[in-house]
Design an enzyme around this catalytic site. Structure first.
Site, short mmCIF file in Angstrom:
data_model
loop_
_atom_site.label_atom_id
_atom_site.label_comp_id
_atom_site.label_asym_id
_atom_site.label_seq_id
_atom_site.Cartn_x
_atom_site.Cartn_y
_atom_site.Cartn_z
N CYS A 130 42.63 54.65 47.01
CA CYS A 130 42.57 53.44 47.81
C CYS A 130 41.19 53.32 48.45
CB CYS A 130 43.64 53.42 48.90
SG CYS A 130 43.51 51.92 49.90
N GLY A 217 41.21 41.98 39.07
CA GLY A 217 41.28 40.76 38.27
C GLY A 217 40.50 40.91 36.97
#
Lengths: 303, 263
Positions: A130, A217
């Site tokens: 993360c 994305g």
């Protein structure tokens, strides 16, 4: 009839299309749209030992063919999950995988131990990647030594399928993958988001409260695909591929590069039906190419 | 598949544009028809719209519902040109398709006949306010609606809503109604006649109204429009700090009671 079922150690998936952690809540949000039992698996929102408020607003910026996020692992902690959320979702007929986070090794272990007691959770995804937390997170995933240590300790505490989610923000991701494999990881999933940044030029301010955030994305797909290719050639354990998958063709590319299963993430924000469309698209592809089993596509790149 | 989707709480579906027209300088009215029946859509709920033909835009754009016609299977949106996304939408031709995720969020608490209501709309925030009046089936005696805009040309026609509310206008340049911000209107001098206040519009406007409502201890709901990616509670980007912690504007809102906000 083609076979879409795959196995990741003891984790049996009816199809290889999972929803990525942090993009599908706890499954319930997707269940408002459709029957989530059709999914290969659901990776639940990243969970820590204690409640985390996450980062301040704004946490999101749209970028070319993608977006940055800086959520920062907002979640109510493992105890809240076990008491309040798990009972509501445990009867979904698809594997639920907890994405385990911590700022210290002890926290990773404690969360893992609690999850180990949950019958309906057949696997964990150990998140050492993360980019949006100050302590822990990606720090564990960017050196071989720390990746090894956390994997070793969590492995001792966990008897079911252990997936380790890798960060792309490293010099050599294959080296990290080999390190976690050597400490008992059953699978690696990659990639998490790329550390990025966006600026409002007129106002001369960052678009994210944290200045930097994670890029996801289609913008990252070619890099993710390259990393899956490198890692799948470096390890023997199954690789779970993700990074900018928007449709079945993207997914096929990841299988050809060496992924045994894939995760759909940011695409869900645009259309929550994307994972189901990909499952249908995989079946079509196999039929069209007269391939009877998705497993035959794994690493089947001709070169 | 489409016939099943209507039974789900939320849908993703294609709509056909039946009209797309400029209402004034800044606002467009886009009417969209669905091939399938519509689920219940409450005032204040919204849809996340895929912007076609624009490769610079990756994420959907959220819009409040302006009007819903269950018989004609149409919904309409009031689109104010704010940036690339809204601009693209206003350029779409009748007959073209739009993909919507809908209905999203929690709407306003519908007032009942005994409530005395002040509803305030600023800019395109007027859309859910008008839908609220229509849905409540209120009367001009019961509901007062104050609408603020930059100038007379930015106000939209409220002719269809005169039966539901008494209207008050403000403009910043004084070209229609009172001059100034909507919150400067004399109607705010005495709020004690109201037991409910609703607001949708620019953040400073809603904060000013919330402060007055809080002071007068009147029930008040506002509709927030934080930046969001998904619109259905999975990305956790549109959070608003509240007394209950960080909540998602897209699922816990966009309508919030001000007692829950840290304003």
């Amino acid at each position: 009839m083609v076979n879409l079922a795959v196995k990741i150690k003891d984790l049996e998936l009816k199809n290889p299309v999972m929803t990525a952690s942090g993009t599908s809540g706890f499954g319930e949000e997707l269940a408002d749209f459709y029957d989530v039992d059709k999914l290969g698996a659901i990776l639940l929102k990243g969970t820590t030992l204690r409640n985390r408020d996450g980062n301040p607003y704004p946490r999101m910026a749209e970028t070319a063919s993608g977006m940055l996020n800086a959520v920062g692992l907002q979640n109510k902690g493992i105890d809240y999950f076990i008491e309040n959320i798990y009972p509501r979702i445990k009867d979904y007929n698809t594997p639920l995988i907890v994405n385990v986070n911590g700022s210290t090794i002890e926290e990773y272990i404690e969360v893992t131990q609690r999850v180990n007691e949950l019958d309906k959770i057949p696997a964990i995804e150990l998140n050492i990647s993360c980019p949006n937390v100050k302590e822990g997170g990606m720090l564990f995933g960017t050196s071989c030594a720390s990746a090894e240590t956390v994997t070793r300790e969590v492995r001792k505490a966990y008897s079911k399928t252990l997936i380790v989610k890798l960060s792309p923000n490293v010099t050599d991701i294959a080296e990290i993958a080999r390190a976690v494999e050597s400490e008992g990881a059953d699978s690696v999933s990659l990639v998490n988001t790329f550390l990025g940044m966006a600026i409002d030029a007129e106002k001369r301010i960052p678009l994210l409260s944290t200045i930097t955030g994670g890029l996801s994305g289609p913008a990252i797909k070619p890099i993710a695909l390259r990393m899956v290719w490198q890692v799948s050639r470096a390890v023997k354990i199954p690789v779970i591929g993700m990074g900018g998958i928007m449709n079945a063709t993207d997914a096929i590319e990841f299988f050809l590069a060496g992924a045994t299963a894939i995760q759909v993430g940011t695409a869900i924000f645009r259309d929550p039906f994307t994972p189901l469309q990909i499952i249908d698209g995989l079946e079509d592809y196999l039929n069209r190419h007269q391939i009877d089993d998705i497993c035959k596509l794994v690493g089947a790149l001709k070169y | 598949m489409p016939s099943n989707r209507i039974r789900m709480k939320k849908n993703v579906g294609e709509f056909t544009i039946v009209s797309n027209s400029a209402l004034n300088n800044t606002n467009y009215h886009i009417c969209l028809q669905s091939d399938i029946g519509l689920p219940d859509i409450a005032p204040g709920q919204f849809t996340n719209v895929d912007i076609p033909n624009n490769k610079d835009i990756f994420l959907r754009r959220p819009f409040s519902f302006f009007d819903v016609d269950y018989e004609k299977k149409t919904v309409s949106l009031l689109v104010k040109i704010l940036g690339r996304g809204s601009k693209s939408l206003t350029e779409l031709k009748v007959g073209s398709k739009l993909n919507l995720v809908y209905p999203l969020g929690r709407g306003f608490t519908i007032p009942d006949k005994n409530d005395k209501v002040l509803a305030v709309g600023g800019g395109s925030g007027v859309a859910p306010i008008l839908q609220l009046a229509k849905t409540a089936g209120s009367s001009p005696g019961q509901m007062h609606i104050a609408i603020g805009a930059r100038s007379a040309e930015d106000h939209i026609s409220i002719a269809d809503y005169l039966q539901f509310a008494q209207f008050y206008f403000t403009t910043e340049d004084g070209s229609l109604g009172e001059k100034g911000f909507v919150t400067d209107h004399p109607i705010f001098h005495d709020l004690t006649q109201y037991n409910r206040i609703y607001a949708c519009g620019p953040l400073p406007m809603m904060k000013a109204i919330a402060a007055r409502a809080k002071e007068a201890e009147i029930f008040c709901e506002v509709s927030l429009e934080n930046l969001m990616a998904c619109g259905f509670g999975v990305c956790l980007c549109c959070i608003e700090p509240t007394v209950k912690g960080n909540l998602c504007v897209c699922t816990d809102g966009p309508v919030f009671n001000i007692k829950d906000l840290k304003w």
